[in-house]
Design an enzyme around this catalytic site. Structure first.
Site, PDB file in Angstrom:
ATOM      1  N   SER A  82      58.154 -54.532 -15.098  1.00 35.80           N
ATOM      2  CA  SER A  82      58.485 -55.144 -16.427  1.00 35.80           C
ATOM      3  C   SER A  82      59.603 -54.007 -17.016  1.00 35.80           C
ATOM      4  O   SER A  82      59.764 -54.119 -18.238  1.00 35.80           O
ATOM      5  CB  SER A  82      57.302 -55.060 -17.143  1.00 35.80           C
ATOM      6  OG  SER A  82      56.905 -53.835 -17.462  1.00 35.80           O
ATOM      7  N   GLY A  83      60.530 -53.803 -16.269  1.00 31.12           N
ATOM      8  CA  GLY A  83      61.843 -52.932 -16.516  1.00 31.12           C
ATOM      9  C   GLY A  83      62.800 -53.956 -17.318  1.00 31.12           C
ATOM     10  O   GLY A  83      62.487 -55.074 -17.448  1.00 31.12           O
ATOM     11  N   ASN A  84      63.834 -53.491 -17.302  1.00 32.20           N
ATOM     12  CA  ASN A  84      65.097 -54.182 -17.499  1.00 32.20           C
ATOM     13  C   ASN A  84      65.295 -55.550 -16.848  1.00 32.20           C
ATOM     14  O   ASN A  84      65.456 -56.579 -17.220  1.00 32.20           O
ATOM     15  CB  ASN A  84      66.379 -53.323 -17.588  1.00 32.20           C
ATOM     16  CG  ASN A  84      67.568 -53.984 -18.222  1.00 32.20           C
ATOM     17  OD1 ASN A  84      68.506 -54.062 -17.302  1.00 32.20           O
ATOM     18  ND2 ASN A  84      67.542 -54.514 -19.439  1.00 32.20           N
ATOM     19  N   TRP A  85      65.251 -55.431 -15.622  1.00 31.63           N
ATOM     20  CA  TRP A  85      65.408 -56.494 -14.402  1.00 31.63           C
ATOM     21  C   TRP A  85      64.150 -57.285 -14.503  1.00 31.63           C
ATOM     22  O   TRP A  85      64.305 -58.549 -14.369  1.00 31.63           O
ATOM     23  CB  TRP A  85      65.869 -55.997 -13.160  1.00 31.63           C
ATOM     24  CG  TRP A  85      66.067 -56.624 -11.991  1.00 31.63           C
ATOM     25  CD1 TRP A  85      65.699 -56.319 -10.961  1.00 31.63           C
ATOM     26  CD2 TRP A  85      66.772 -58.080 -12.190  1.00 31.63           C
ATOM     27  NE1 TRP A  85      66.428 -57.481  -9.864  1.00 31.63           N
ATOM     28  CE2 TRP A  85      66.852 -58.486 -10.669  1.00 31.63           C
ATOM     29  CE3 TRP A  85      67.353 -58.939 -13.011  1.00 31.63           C
ATOM     30  CZ2 TRP A  85      67.338 -59.809 -10.244  1.00 31.63           C
ATOM     31  CZ3 TRP A  85      67.885 -60.146 -12.787  1.00 31.63           C
ATOM     32  CH2 TRP A  85      67.789 -60.618 -11.471  1.00 31.63           C
ATOM     33  N   PHE A  98      58.031 -46.134  -7.066  1.00 32.83           N
ATOM     34  CA  PHE A  98      56.740 -46.558  -7.679  1.00 32.83           C
ATOM     35  C   PHE A  98      56.070 -47.487  -6.286  1.00 32.83           C
ATOM     36  O   PHE A  98      54.961 -47.792  -6.660  1.00 32.83           O
ATOM     37  CB  PHE A  98      56.819 -46.941  -8.741  1.00 32.83           C
ATOM     38  CG  PHE A  98      57.418 -46.096 -10.052  1.00 32.83           C
ATOM     39  CD1 PHE A  98      56.946 -44.575  -9.983  1.00 32.83           C
ATOM     40  CD2 PHE A  98      57.955 -46.545 -10.886  1.00 32.83           C
ATOM     41  CE1 PHE A  98      57.539 -43.846 -10.539  1.00 32.83           C
ATOM     42  CE2 PHE A  98      58.684 -45.685 -11.645  1.00 32.83           C
ATOM     43  CZ  PHE A  98      58.356 -44.355 -11.831  1.00 32.83           C
ATOM     44  N   LYS A 156      66.115 -52.586  -5.144  1.00 30.26           N
ATOM     45  CA  LYS A 156      67.290 -52.386  -4.285  1.00 30.26           C
ATOM     46  C   LYS A 156      67.031 -50.778  -4.088  1.00 30.26           C
ATOM     47  O   LYS A 156      67.253 -49.849  -4.744  1.00 30.26           O
ATOM     48  CB  LYS A 156      68.447 -52.721  -5.238  1.00 30.26           C
ATOM     49  CG  LYS A 156      68.656 -54.107  -5.357  1.00 30.26           C
ATOM     50  CD  LYS A 156      69.930 -54.508  -6.438  1.00 30.26           C
ATOM     51  CE  LYS A 156      70.151 -55.983  -6.511  1.00 30.26           C
ATOM     52  NZ  LYS A 156      71.120 -56.227  -7.285  1.00 30.26           N
ATOM     53  N   LYS A 197      74.696 -50.881  -1.652  1.00 24.86           N
ATOM     54  CA  LYS A 197      75.735 -51.012  -2.727  1.00 24.86           C
ATOM     55  C   LYS A 197      75.709 -50.106  -3.791  1.00 24.86           C
ATOM     56  O   LYS A 197      76.506 -49.544  -4.393  1.00 24.86           O
ATOM     57  CB  LYS A 197      75.927 -52.533  -3.190  1.00 24.86           C
ATOM     58  CG  LYS A 197      74.567 -52.847  -3.864  1.00 24.86           C
ATOM     59  CD  LYS A 197      74.417 -52.709  -5.317  1.00 24.86           C
ATOM     60  CE  LYS A 197      73.011 -53.067  -5.939  1.00 24.86           C
ATOM     61  NZ  LYS A 197      73.101 -53.114  -7.127  1.00 24.86           N
ATOM     62  N   ARG A 248      74.554 -49.248 -13.646  1.00 22.37           N
ATOM     63  CA  ARG A 248      73.980 -48.042 -14.115  1.00 22.37           C
ATOM     64  C   ARG A 248      74.517 -46.964 -13.399  1.00 22.37           C
ATOM     65  O   ARG A 248      74.787 -45.771 -13.505  1.00 22.37           O
ATOM     66  CB  ARG A 248      72.509 -47.949 -14.374  1.00 22.37           C
ATOM     67  CG  ARG A 248      71.684 -48.061 -13.202  1.00 22.37           C
ATOM     68  CD  ARG A 248      70.142 -48.160 -13.467  1.00 22.37           C
ATOM     69  NE  ARG A 248      69.910 -49.415 -13.575  1.00 22.37           N
ATOM     70  CZ  ARG A 248      68.721 -49.951 -13.868  1.00 22.37           C
ATOM     71  NH1 ARG A 248      67.614 -49.178 -13.117  1.00 22.37           N
ATOM     72  NH2 ARG A 248      68.210 -51.166 -14.054  1.00 22.37           N
ATOM     73  N   GLN A 263      68.974 -45.575  -8.566  1.00 23.95           N
ATOM     74  CA  GLN A 263      68.688 -45.662  -7.180  1.00 23.95           C
ATOM     75  C   GLN A 263      69.575 -45.035  -6.297  1.00 23.95           C
ATOM     76  O   GLN A 263      69.502 -44.601  -5.350  1.00 23.95           O
ATOM     77  CB  GLN A 263      68.727 -47.192  -6.971  1.00 23.95           C
ATOM     78  CG  GLN A 263      67.572 -47.767  -8.000  1.00 23.95           C
ATOM     79  CD  GLN A 263      66.110 -47.349  -7.581  1.00 23.95           C
ATOM     80  OE1 GLN A 263      65.774 -46.967  -6.579  1.00 23.95           O
ATOM     81  NE2 GLN A 263      65.378 -47.715  -8.802  1.00 23.95           N
TER      82      GLN A 263
END
Length: 369
Positions: A12-15, A98, A121, A207, A271, A300
């Site tokens: 439930s983060g940003n993405w 996680f 990703k 990427k 980011r 990441q």
């Protein structure tokens, strides 16, 4: 009509919150899905109130996606096993660090016939291939469910705002593919399904390393010409890496949103680029900047660079991937940032241009939807 699919979003983060806006609306819209969508939320206290309670009363994730409402049928649940109970489609969208802990909790609780899709990703430290494993394969192995992937030029704030973008789903199952397309596609979120899921997932992981390189260029103040070189050479290394370590990679997959589009977007707006620029300008560590700039989100690119380096070193081919190797050494071995530029001269070409020419004559595209 068969039983309706029950969807659970794990993360439930940003993405995760951005994609929940689309998934929630589609679950209400299409009869093939149950209306209620559970979303596992890592419980945090925000101004003395539980984040799950805030989401379920205000329908907004004030920590990670402030200013955007979630559909009321998206229900925040703090226990991942409870959230996934009865679900037949699991949407994994959380930092890849996680994933092992979540899989450990879910193991043995998943219903027969369930399948998953990973929007994560990165790469996993695991058994096989010098300690590296695709996240979808890790989830598949740990939970014994088929796992597809979704990757694309999808910066979360722009997806949340409803700006048009494309994404790529890698799925080899021709029944699950249409269901996943229905779950994710909207007027502003165009989905293309291809059968080359390995390349789709690798694009999403690799990427981020190139984006760190782009951020280093920005930190050095070298301009768009140099950044364009990093992007192009990075794409070549991504393709070469995929074909070196994995079978069945299709060149045309790199021309989908998961490939060149996501690479360009991340190298200008992601980011990893932003933190890498600050890394060069401030001299602070990646860990410090992650805490200062990302509001609890995880980076990441550097970690994936480390994981990729393990594979390259195991084969003794670091010099064949100078850009990926330079990013690793700058992030982990205190090499000067301008070492990235020295690797661009006399860069080995990894791919014969004939592969691209052959695309013009291809009569069987990888897309089946």
């Amino acid at each position: 009509m068969g039983e309706k699919a029950k969807v659970c979003i794990i993360g439930s983060g940003n993405w995760g919150s951005a994609i929940a806006r689309i998934v929630g609306e589609n679950a209400k819209k299409y009869d093939e899905f149950e209306t209620i969508v559970n979303m596992w939320v890592y419980e945090e206290m925000i101004d003395g109130q539980k984040l799950t309670e805030i989401i379920n009363t205000t329908h907004e994730n004030v920590k990670y996606l402030k200013g955007y409402k979630l559909p009321e049928n998206v229900v925040a649940v703090p226990d991942v096993v409870e959230a996934a109970k009865g679900a037949t489609i699991l949407v994994f969208v959380l930092p890849h660090q996680f994933v092992p802990g979540i899989c450990k909790k879910l193991k043995g609780t998943i219903e027969r016939g369930t399948y998953g899709i990973s929007l994560i990703k990165g790469l996993m430290n695991s058994e096989g291939q010098a300690g590296i494993e695709l996240i979808s394969k890790y989830i598949n192995r740990e939970l014994d469910i088929p796992v597809s992937v979704l990757m694309g030029a999808n910066l979360a704030p722009e997806v949340a705002a409803g700006n048009f973008c494309e994404t790529t789903i890698g799925c080899i199952d021709k029944i699950q593919g249409p269901a996943l397309k229905s779950l994710f596609q909207s007027d502003s979120f165009r989905v293309v399904v291809v059968n080359d899921s390995t390349a789709v997932e690798l694009c999403g992981a690799l990427k981020n390393i190139v984006a760190v390189g782009a951020g280093i260029v920005d930190g050095l103040g070298l301009g768009d010409n140099t950044k364009a070189a990093v992007i192009r050479l990075g794409l070549m290394e991504m393709m070469s890496f995929a074909k070196k370590f994995y079978d069945g990679i299709q060149t045309e997959t790199f021309l989908e949103s998961c490939g060149v589009a996501d690479l360009v977007t991340t190298c200008y707006g992601g980011r990893n680029r932003r933190v890498a620029e600050a890394f060069v300008k401030t001299g602070k560590s990646i860990e410090e900047l992650e805490k200062e700039l990302l509001n609890g989100q995880k980076l990441q690119g550097p970690q994936t660079a480390h994981e990729v380096h393990v594979m390259l070193k195991d084969k003794g081919i670091e010099n064949s991937f100078p850009l990926l190797t330079a990013v690793y050494r700058i992030c982990y071995e205190d090499k000067p940032a301008n070492q990235l530029i020295s690797c661009l001269h006399d860069h080995p070409e990894h791919m014969d241009i004939k592969d691209f020419r052959n695309l013009v004559c291809t009569s069987e595209p990888t897309s089946h939807l």
